[in-house]
Design a protein around this motif. Structure first.
Motif, PDB file in Angstrom:
ATOM      1  N   ASN A   1      -3.076   4.156  -7.720  1.00 44.87           N
ATOM      2  CA  ASN A   1      -4.061   4.450  -6.676  1.00 44.87           C
ATOM      3  C   ASN A   1      -5.040   3.298  -6.489  1.00 44.87           C
TER       4      ASN A   1
ATOM      5  N   ASN B   1      -4.679  -1.679   0.699  1.00 40.62           N
ATOM      6  CA  ASN B   1      -5.172  -1.092   1.941  1.00 40.62           C
ATOM      7  C   ASN B   1      -6.340  -1.917   2.491  1.00 40.62           C
TER       8      ASN B   1
ATOM      9  N   GLU C   1       2.711   1.595  -3.437  1.00 42.09           N
ATOM     10  CA  GLU C   1       1.817   2.048  -4.511  1.00 42.09           C
ATOM     11  C   GLU C   1       1.394   3.501  -4.294  1.00 42.09           C
ATOM     12  N   SER C   2       1.206   3.892  -3.046  1.00 40.63           N
ATOM     13  CA  SER C   2       0.839   5.277  -2.753  1.00 40.63           C
ATOM     14  C   SER C   2       1.958   6.228  -3.174  1.00 40.63           C
TER      15      SER C   2
ATOM     16  N   TYR D   1       0.841  -1.197   0.000  1.00 38.62           N
ATOM     17  CA  TYR D   1       0.000   0.000   0.000  1.00 38.62           C
ATOM     18  C   TYR D   1       0.883   1.256   0.000  1.00 38.62           C
TER      19      TYR D   1
ATOM     20  N   ALA E   1      -3.154   0.617  -4.628  1.00 42.03           N
ATOM     21  CA  ALA E   1      -2.993   1.020  -3.226  1.00 42.03           C
ATOM     22  C   ALA E   1      -4.284   0.765  -2.451  1.00 42.03           C
ATOM     23  N   ASP E   2      -5.415   1.084  -3.059  1.00 46.20           N
ATOM     24  CA  ASP E   2      -6.707   0.847  -2.402  1.00 46.20           C
ATOM     25  C   ASP E   2      -6.926  -0.647  -2.129  1.00 46.20           C
TER      26      ASP E   2
END
Length: 71
Positions: free
Chosen positions: A59, A66, A13-14, A10, A62-63
């Motif tokens: 994004n 997460n 990727e962020s 996460y 990342a989501d």
């Protein structure tokens, strides 16, 4: 252990998404610069579009990471 991997992914990727955002904004500014040559402006516009796709992909990843880290 999977939670730690997902949290690390996460963050990664962020960071990559933020880099793509910065690159996109820089390319947009070059594309708008009337002092730049037409070919430079056209290349920057194309790069900005590519950066936008990269930004969205990072994004989304990342989501996903997460959400996986939460479970």
């Amino acid at each position: 252990m999977e939670t730690i991997k997902n949290a690390a992914n996460y963050v990664s990727e962020s960071i990559q998404g933020a880099g793509a955002t910065a690159s996109k904004e820089g390319n947009k500014n070059v594309a708008k610069d009337s002092n730049a040559s037409l070919s430079t402006r056209a290349q920057a516009a194309g790069d900005a579009v590519s950066d936008k796709f990269d930004e969205q992909a990072h994004n989304r990843k990342a989501d996903v990471h997460n959400e996986a880290a939460k479970h």
